[in-house]
Design a protein around this motif. Sequence first.
Motif, mmCIF file in Angstrom:
data_model
loop_
_atom_site.group_PDB
_atom_site.id
_atom_site.type_symbol
_atom_site.label_atom_id
_atom_site.label_comp_id
_atom_site.label_asym_id
_atom_site.label_seq_id
_atom_site.Cartn_x
_atom_site.Cartn_y
_atom_site.Cartn_z
ATOM 1 N N GLU A 608 22.641 25.786 40.031
ATOM 2 C CA GLU A 608 23.104 26.597 38.906
ATOM 3 C C GLU A 608 24.623 26.550 38.804
ATOM 4 O O GLU A 608 25.324 26.197 39.769
ATOM 5 C CB GLU A 608 22.643 28.050 39.082
ATOM 6 C CG GLU A 608 21.133 28.212 39.086
ATOM 7 C CD GLU A 608 20.727 29.667 39.248
ATOM 8 O OE1 GLU A 608 21.637 30.513 39.454
ATOM 9 O OE2 GLU A 608 19.530 29.959 39.165
ATOM 10 N N TYR A 609 25.111 26.910 37.637
ATOM 11 C CA TYR A 609 26.551 26.960 37.413
ATOM 12 C C TYR A 609 27.179 27.981 38.362
ATOM 13 O O TYR A 609 26.750 29.138 38.411
ATOM 14 C CB TYR A 609 26.831 27.361 35.965
ATOM 15 C CG TYR A 609 28.291 27.490 35.612
ATOM 16 C CD1 TYR A 609 28.973 26.423 35.051
ATOM 17 C CD2 TYR A 609 28.986 28.667 35.843
ATOM 18 C CE1 TYR A 609 30.322 26.531 34.722
ATOM 19 C CE2 TYR A 609 30.332 28.794 35.526
ATOM 20 C CZ TYR A 609 30.980 27.716 34.959
ATOM 21 O OH TYR A 609 32.320 27.825 34.647
ATOM 22 N N PRO A 610 28.164 27.584 39.161
ATOM 23 C CA PRO A 610 28.733 28.525 40.131
ATOM 24 C C PRO A 610 29.692 29.517 39.471
ATOM 25 O O PRO A 610 30.520 29.151 38.643
ATOM 26 C CB PRO A 610 29.502 27.606 41.088
ATOM 27 C CG PRO A 610 29.882 26.428 40.264
ATOM 28 C CD PRO A 610 28.781 26.241 39.255
ATOM 29 N N VAL A 611 29.544 30.781 39.840
ATOM 30 C CA VAL A 611 30.477 31.810 39.378
ATOM 31 C C VAL A 611 31.113 32.460 40.592
ATOM 32 O O VAL A 611 30.534 32.479 41.675
ATOM 33 C CB VAL A 611 29.788 32.885 38.509
ATOM 34 C CG1 VAL A 611 29.225 32.278 37.245
ATOM 35 C CG2 VAL A 611 28.686 33.597 39.296
ATOM 36 N N ILE A 612 32.324 32.952 40.415
ATOM 37 C CA ILE A 612 33.035 33.613 41.499
ATOM 38 C C ILE A 612 33.014 35.110 41.228
ATOM 39 O O ILE A 612 33.511 35.563 40.195
ATOM 40 C CB ILE A 612 34.486 33.102 41.606
ATOM 41 C CG1 ILE A 612 34.503 31.592 41.827
ATOM 42 C CG2 ILE A 612 35.232 33.799 42.733
ATOM 43 C CD1 ILE A 612 34.931 30.795 40.646
ATOM 44 N N GLU A 613 32.418 35.851 42.135
ATOM 45 C CA GLU A 613 32.335 37.300 41.944
ATOM 46 C C GLU A 613 33.659 37.942 42.333
ATOM 47 O O GLU A 613 34.144 37.745 43.445
ATOM 48 C CB GLU A 613 31.191 37.882 42.766
ATOM 49 C CG GLU A 613 29.819 37.424 42.291
ATOM 50 C CD GLU A 613 28.702 38.207 42.950
ATOM 51 O OE1 GLU A 613 29.002 39.150 43.705
ATOM 52 O OE2 GLU A 613 27.523 37.876 42.694
ATOM 53 N N LEU A 614 34.204 38.716 41.402
ATOM 54 C CA LEU A 614 35.495 39.358 41.635
ATOM 55 C C LEU A 614 35.330 40.804 42.092
ATOM 56 O O LEU A 614 36.089 41.300 42.918
ATOM 57 C CB LEU A 614 36.335 39.302 40.354
ATOM 58 C CG LEU A 614 37.805 39.665 40.471
ATOM 59 C CD1 LEU A 614 38.531 38.673 41.382
ATOM 60 C CD2 LEU A 614 38.459 39.659 39.091
ATOM 61 N N GLY A 615 34.324 41.494 41.555
ATOM 62 C CA GLY A 615 34.106 42.897 41.900
ATOM 63 C C GLY A 615 33.440 43.614 40.743
ATOM 64 O O GLY A 615 32.847 42.989 39.864
ATOM 65 N N VAL A 616 33.564 44.941 40.750
ATOM 66 C CA VAL A 616 32.944 45.729 39.678
ATOM 67 C C VAL A 616 33.966 46.680 39.082
ATOM 68 O O VAL A 616 34.927 47.094 39.743
ATOM 69 C CB VAL A 616 31.734 46.536 40.192
ATOM 70 C CG1 VAL A 616 30.632 45.609 40.672
ATOM 71 C CG2 VAL A 616 32.142 47.482 41.304
ATOM 72 N N ASP A 617 33.748 47.013 37.818
ATOM 73 C CA ASP A 617 34.574 48.005 37.140
ATOM 74 C C ASP A 617 34.225 49.376 37.727
ATOM 75 O O ASP A 617 33.073 49.829 37.611
ATOM 76 C CB ASP A 617 34.277 47.960 35.642
ATOM 77 C CG ASP A 617 35.091 48.992 34.861
ATOM 78 O OD1 ASP A 617 35.854 49.759 35.482
ATOM 79 O OD2 ASP A 617 34.941 49.035 33.625
#
Length: 889
Positions: A608-617
């Motif tokens: 799958e397309y890789p995404v970088i998790e930054l955090g949450v609002d």
Amino acid sequence: MSKPLVIVESPAKAKTLARFLGNQFRVEASVGHVRDLPENASEVPESIKKETWGRIGVDVDNGFKPYYVVSSDRKSRIRELKAAVKDASEVLLATDPDREGESISWHLREVLKPKGSVKRIVFHEITEEAVREAIEQARDIDLKLVDAQESRRILDRLYGYMLSPVLWKKVQTGLSAGRVQSVAVRLIVEREEERRAFRRSTCWDLDAKIRAGETQFVATLVRVGEERVATGKDFDPTTGALVGRNVRLLDEASAKTMREVLAGRLPWTVTGVEEKPTSQRPSAPFTTSTLQQEANRKLGFSADRTMSAAQRLFQDGVISYHRTDSTTLSDKALRESARAIKDMYGEAFYGGARQYQTKVKNAQEAHEAIRPTDFGQRPQSLSLPPDEARLYELIWKRTVASQMADARLLRTTLEITATGADRRPHVFTASGKAIQFAGFLRAYVEGSDDPAGELGDQEILLPKLSVGDHVTAPGQGPLTLAGLDPKAHETLPPPRYTDASLVKTLEEDGIGRPSTYASIIQTIERRGYVWRQGKALVPSYTAFAVTSLLKDHFGQLVELGFTGRIEEDLDQVSNGDLDRTQFLEQFYNGLDDWPGLRHLVTNEDRIEYPVIELGVDPATGQKIVVRIGRYGAYAQMGDANASIPEDIAPADFTIEQALKLLKDRTDGPQSLGADPKTGLPVYVLTGRFGPYVQLGEAPEKGSKEKPRRASLTKNDQPDSITLDRALELLSLPRLVGHDAETGQDIIANFGRFGPYVKRGDEFRSLGTDADVFGVTLDQAIELFKQEKKGRRRTASRTVLREVGLHPESQAKIEILEGRYGPYVTDGTTNASVPKDVLVDALTLEESVGLLKAREGAPAKKGRGRAPARGAGRTMGTATARKRPTKRSA
């Protein structure tokens, strides 16, 4: 009358050899590799184009047979060499003394097909004695070394050509994967992840300034009763929590209270004095890796800059071969260095002949260490270009120091105890170091990746004290308290990799070969996986995405241990202990718990397309991620997205910054007011190249009209910029005036390298930002009369290097960054720089040779249009977008 023909790689090396060999030999240069696997679709032979493996150029179904081609820019050189071979009584192949050099010699023999005697000669320094000795000991080509190099080349081709298309589909077009390259990127990314997870903590201690006569030293509080005072190492680097046991954490209030109490409870007592004589041995002479590390620490050189300067020093016969894992010195070098030490420093400083054992995993190529070819050539006696002069001085000093006597030191530790209000002892310590005999330190002190480590090597003299001595108030005794200061210490995140520390890690883990590290770092920088912040290598978000994909779906391929084992297998191939075909078969088709590269790549649909998790609002709980788009990285939360400025390091990009970018994008641009002349609104926005101002609304999709824009300078802040300042920036470029002598207008503007004035194709830098708006016509004309100051190239320049003037046409020869990699041009003819040649190492002679080889060569097909998807050079051909600075418009 025919005479022996000696073939080397470079014209510079050929020129040096010709000085030694005179008219007895003819010396020619191959100008690097003469043939290789096909690099693009046009080079693939017709006979294999229809094969499933044709694009790779390796028959994976029949013993991994490689199909080599002679590139068009080498054909004229091959014709010249073939003519020279016909007239030669014998052929001596004198390429570099390593696996790659052995392989080049084999390729030369296969392509030139000499009918007479063909021998291989090897020398590790270009001196007359070494060259003539090598000729006397001429041998056959070592086919085991050739097999090992060919295996490495095929392995890297399979890795790159099969993994890179996966990255194109799942991340971004034009990316590349590489056996060592991808591991190096992983190391840099994981270090950045550690920095991003790091939580800062603060601790305090007390520094006591103590005076003894004319001497003052500092003692630091280390213990209160049985409890140690907490230091940075007592904190968890990810959470910032105190994890050290039996430690006392001082905050600002407690440290200040303690200062008031202890300052009023004099005298203190000297409770411990320890003097320990020690000796310090010199470091080994340089290997390829340690030279790159030390040049980065001491000279600020990148790895490729170091290797380029070393290449020129070797070709000129000044140093021994610079691609080596060995730390040994020849008997001749030992004798000469001993003589130099005694002449320069005296008999007492000579430590006797020393040999050092290499500590490198998979060390190979039994050469000497890197050393001067003549120790009588002291650094100050040679006239060398700046880079070569500084590097030669480093090599000369390090080699000489390696044979000098040990330094003798006296390390002193003082313990001073004060009594607190609770009657508990408060222990301060001070450490000192006195050099009793300098030994090798007279010549050389090794650098350190940790600045604090280098400070620790400095001499610190402490006064002679005895147990029972008292520290009193000023004027009450010989030992007095001159000050007691609370000091805050903030824990620091792990440092980013530099060229030096990355090379050290790769070598320690047996990943790749030290001779390739310079080109690896150069490649990952050029591909846009890393950018530089001073010496530090900062990964891009593209590097994060690629590393995430490779770790999740091709984990073993980027594991340090797996990559190191491949090097061990290649060593076995070179020793004849492992069959080349068996090695490649196992890597490609699998063995035991290793599924094989072919199987991994054929199951790419699961990726799958890789995404970088930054955090949450924190307000809504929505997840914020970073994705890689056509125009770079962007933050996304739900349906909202916003570009991330490219000059923000991933570890420094916070949730708060992401939320602000997303809010600004959602709310629309901030209007500063209206332009009095046009009535159009002026906006301040933030894009992938940083903040900028814009006149008018953004155009609709598909419109070719673009509003006027201008980047903010480093002194402008988006939150405080005024309408007048924005209009001032939007007025650029500014017409300074008309130069009547040349008939050209002069304009002033900001560029990627700062403020400048331009006249035709000429540029001159301005001193300050304000000069863009204030420079007069007369001042600008005067600037153009002055000689243009050179500027070292940066990653964002198209012109990589100015080589010099063509000896025949006097045209300026430059090296430019092109779509298919760097190339040489004189304005009329373009010639690709061979992939095995470093840009900084290319000489004027070699550049002219490449241009002449290109002249008259048939034009390459398909250059007039974009190649079909997958038809070009599959691995690493697309040049990464260059990192613009904040001033790029």
